[in-house]
Design an enzyme around this catalytic site. Sequence first.
Site, PDB file in Angstrom:
ATOM      1  N   GLU A   1       0.297  11.543   2.985  1.00  0.00           N
ATOM      2  CA  GLU A   1       1.705  11.937   2.898  1.00  0.00           C
ATOM      3  C   GLU A   1       1.845  13.461   2.843  1.00  0.00           C
ATOM      4  O   GLU A   1       0.979  14.160   2.360  1.00  0.00           O
ATOM      5  CB  GLU A   1       2.378  11.288   1.679  1.00  0.00           C
ATOM      6  CG  GLU A   1       1.857  11.707   0.327  1.00  0.00           C
ATOM      7  CD  GLU A   1       0.594  10.944  -0.100  1.00  0.00           C
ATOM      8  OE1 GLU A   1      -0.058  10.335   0.772  1.00  0.00           O
ATOM      9  OE2 GLU A   1       0.256  11.000  -1.293  1.00  0.00           O
TER      10      GLU A   1
ATOM     11  N   ASP B   1      -0.364   1.840  19.588  1.00  0.00           N
ATOM     12  CA  ASP B   1      -0.852   2.434  18.339  1.00  0.00           C
ATOM     13  C   ASP B   1      -2.010   1.592  17.826  1.00  0.00           C
ATOM     14  O   ASP B   1      -2.187   0.447  18.256  1.00  0.00           O
ATOM     15  CB  ASP B   1       0.284   2.466  17.287  1.00  0.00           C
ATOM     16  CG  ASP B   1       0.041   3.519  16.204  1.00  0.00           C
ATOM     17  OD1 ASP B   1      -0.962   3.403  15.473  1.00  0.00           O
ATOM     18  OD2 ASP B   1       0.850   4.454  16.099  1.00  0.00           O
TER      19      ASP B   1
ATOM     20  N   LYS C   1      -4.702  21.221  18.077  1.00  0.00           N
ATOM     21  CA  LYS C   1      -3.366  21.241  18.691  1.00  0.00           C
ATOM     22  C   LYS C   1      -3.289  22.357  19.736  1.00  0.00           C
ATOM     23  O   LYS C   1      -2.701  22.184  20.809  1.00  0.00           O
ATOM     24  CB  LYS C   1      -2.291  21.460  17.619  1.00  0.00           C
ATOM     25  CG  LYS C   1      -2.065  20.259  16.710  1.00  0.00           C
ATOM     26  CD  LYS C   1      -1.354  19.135  17.440  1.00  0.00           C
ATOM     27  CE  LYS C   1      -0.942  17.990  16.556  1.00  0.00           C
ATOM     28  NZ  LYS C   1      -0.604  16.786  17.311  1.00  0.00           N
TER      29      LYS C   1
ATOM     30  N   TYR D   1      -7.171  21.075  12.438  1.00  0.00           N
ATOM     31  CA  TYR D   1      -6.019  20.360  13.011  1.00  0.00           C
ATOM     32  C   TYR D   1      -5.228  21.298  13.925  1.00  0.00           C
ATOM     33  O   TYR D   1      -4.853  20.938  15.049  1.00  0.00           O
ATOM     34  CB  TYR D   1      -5.157  19.848  11.851  1.00  0.00           C
ATOM     35  CG  TYR D   1      -3.802  19.295  12.230  1.00  0.00           C
ATOM     36  CD1 TYR D   1      -3.667  18.044  12.816  1.00  0.00           C
ATOM     37  CD2 TYR D   1      -2.642  20.034  11.965  1.00  0.00           C
ATOM     38  CE1 TYR D   1      -2.412  17.537  13.134  1.00  0.00           C
ATOM     39  CE2 TYR D   1      -1.386  19.528  12.281  1.00  0.00           C
ATOM     40  CZ  TYR D   1      -1.274  18.281  12.873  1.00  0.00           C
ATOM     41  OH  TYR D   1      -0.033  17.784  13.185  1.00  0.00           O
TER      42      TYR D   1
HETATM   43  P1  NAD Z   1       1.776   9.507  12.003  1.00  0.00           P
HETATM   44  O1  NAD Z   1       0.392   9.585  11.415  1.00  0.00           O
HETATM   45  O2  NAD Z   1       2.795   8.723  11.258  1.00  0.00           O
HETATM   46  O3  NAD Z   1       1.701   8.959  13.487  1.00  0.00           O
HETATM   47  C1  NAD Z   1       0.586   9.104  14.309  1.00  0.00           C
HETATM   48  C2  NAD Z   1       0.215   7.748  14.825  1.00  0.00           C
HETATM   49  O4  NAD Z   1      -0.894   7.876  15.716  1.00  0.00           O
HETATM   50  C3  NAD Z   1      -0.225   6.765  13.713  1.00  0.00           C
HETATM   51  O5  NAD Z   1       0.598   5.622  13.687  1.00  0.00           O
HETATM   52  C4  NAD Z   1      -1.654   6.429  14.076  1.00  0.00           C
HETATM   53  O6  NAD Z   1      -2.025   5.099  13.784  1.00  0.00           O
HETATM   54  C5  NAD Z   1      -1.661   6.712  15.575  1.00  0.00           C
HETATM   55  N1  NAD Z   1      -3.040   6.897  16.048  1.00  0.00           N
HETATM   56  C6  NAD Z   1      -3.992   7.706  15.495  1.00  0.00           C
HETATM   57  N2  NAD Z   1      -5.129   7.581  16.171  1.00  0.00           N
HETATM   58  C7  NAD Z   1      -4.900   6.687  17.154  1.00  0.00           C
HETATM   59  C8  NAD Z   1      -5.721   6.127  18.169  1.00  0.00           C
HETATM   60  N3  NAD Z   1      -7.006   6.471  18.297  1.00  0.00           N
HETATM   61  N4  NAD Z   1      -5.164   5.241  19.021  1.00  0.00           N
HETATM   62  C9  NAD Z   1      -3.866   4.855  18.882  1.00  0.00           C
HETATM   63  N5  NAD Z   1      -3.045   5.353  17.935  1.00  0.00           N
HETATM   64  C10 NAD Z   1      -3.566   6.253  17.087  1.00  0.00           C
HETATM   65  O7  NAD Z   1       2.232  11.009  12.204  1.00  0.00           O
HETATM   66  P2  NAD Z   1       3.668  11.590  12.570  1.00  0.00           P
HETATM   67  O8  NAD Z   1       4.102  12.367  11.399  1.00  0.00           O
HETATM   68  O9  NAD Z   1       4.547  10.542  13.124  1.00  0.00           O
HETATM   69  O10 NAD Z   1       3.280  12.631  13.709  1.00  0.00           O
HETATM   70  C11 NAD Z   1       3.422  12.341  15.093  1.00  0.00           C
HETATM   71  C12 NAD Z   1       2.896  13.525  15.898  1.00  0.00           C
HETATM   72  O11 NAD Z   1       3.606  14.712  15.551  1.00  0.00           O
HETATM   73  C13 NAD Z   1       1.415  13.828  15.643  1.00  0.00           C
HETATM   74  O12 NAD Z   1       0.824  14.237  16.857  1.00  0.00           O
HETATM   75  C14 NAD Z   1       1.462  14.984  14.684  1.00  0.00           C
HETATM   76  O13 NAD Z   1       0.300  15.773  14.754  1.00  0.00           O
HETATM   77  C15 NAD Z   1       2.696  15.726  15.173  1.00  0.00           C
HETATM   78  N6  NAD Z   1       3.306  16.553  14.126  1.00  0.00           N
HETATM   79  C16 NAD Z   1       3.881  15.956  13.041  1.00  0.00           C
HETATM   80  C17 NAD Z   1       4.436  16.738  12.044  1.00  0.00           C
HETATM   81  C18 NAD Z   1       5.088  16.132  10.820  1.00  0.00           C
HETATM   82  O14 NAD Z   1       5.574  16.890   9.988  1.00  0.00           O
HETATM   83  N7  NAD Z   1       5.127  14.821  10.659  1.00  0.00           N
HETATM   84  C19 NAD Z   1       4.395  18.142  12.155  1.00  0.00           C
HETATM   85  C20 NAD Z   1       3.785  18.714  13.261  1.00  0.00           C
HETATM   86  C21 NAD Z   1       3.256  17.908  14.256  1.00  0.00           C
END
Ligand code: NAD
Length: 328
Positions: free
Chosen positions: A191, A33, A153, A149
Amino acid sequence: MRGRVLVCGAGGFIGGHLVKRLCDEGYWVRGVDLKHNEFSPSPADEFIIGDLRDPDVVRSVVEGVDEAYQLAADMGGAGYLFTGEHDASVMHNSATINLNVLELGREAGLAKFFYSSSACIYPAYNQTDPDDPKCSEDSAYPAAPDSEYGWEKLFSERLYASYHRNYGVEIHVARYHNIFGPEGTWSGGREKAPAAICRKVAEAPDGGEIEIWGDGKQTRSFLYVDECIEGTRRLMDSDFAGPVNIGSDEMVTIDQLAGMACDIAGKRLRIRHIDGPLGVRGRNSDNRLIRERLDWAPSASLRAGLEVTYPWIAEQVAARELVSALHA
Ligand code: NAD
């Protein structure tokens, strides 16, 4: 040891919970990360701070693992994704990560990939009725996501499917629907609704007021993070590529969500509706396909998840207030 796995986005909310689960199951885990998890130390066997947009970083982290969970994304709630201000970086950063992880992972011999897509891929035209949104997996096309976004996806879903078709790599693609729980982002602009609402409720004095974006009648469903991880693991262990919804089908209005948070907090608060970025009018997870293919679907109530999440956010708010009082 069950195998060696890479978790991309391991410092994030869902990635952090996934690493814990995989370690508990006996996997050797390498997390990567841009940052460490803000809320708890990672039990990963190896944690690399690196930027997955950089091919050299990706080349080094895919070495010596059997499979990858790709959750890294430029990500946030409505206040981050639906204002239009971050569209170019969201598309560029997330697409570059997926292009790198798949291509360089395949070159390194990884045979199996999980990819976290989103309910945001579903067409806006099917989500105008708050009481009856359509989000079955087969309704994704003709495509018309309401955010860049969602388009990224959808592009990446197709990218994973192409690698499966042309190179034979095993893929498993989930469309997550609004995941919430402890150790999720709760302030700072990225958030999502449940965390933002819990924070507002925690900050407000009893008898006070909170602001909600829109008229509060927009509908959503929210999935507690433990069930998201359970669904992810079941999908990865199955022979089903997806894409498949991983979400709750308990649809509520945003006002109902706020009411539940107030109730758990034991506070009486007025809700003031204000303008704000909203996204689609209604959304709910359609769980017929996951039930059919995995013989499982999320079943915990929203209330049960909020009863764990609200106290965690209230604690974060109290700790922040203590720190600012000490600095005052
Ligand atoms: P999050 O933002 O907490 O986690 C994503 C992580 O990716 C972050 O820690 C960020 O630092 C890391 N990241 C971003 N760019 C990066 C890079 N260039 N190199 C390395 N790391 C990088 O989000 P989350 O809620 O844990 O979501 C995880 C996944 O699930 C994502 O792909 C998100 O799109 C998908 N998703 C989440 C939700 C939700 O409700 N949380 C819903 C649909 C899809």
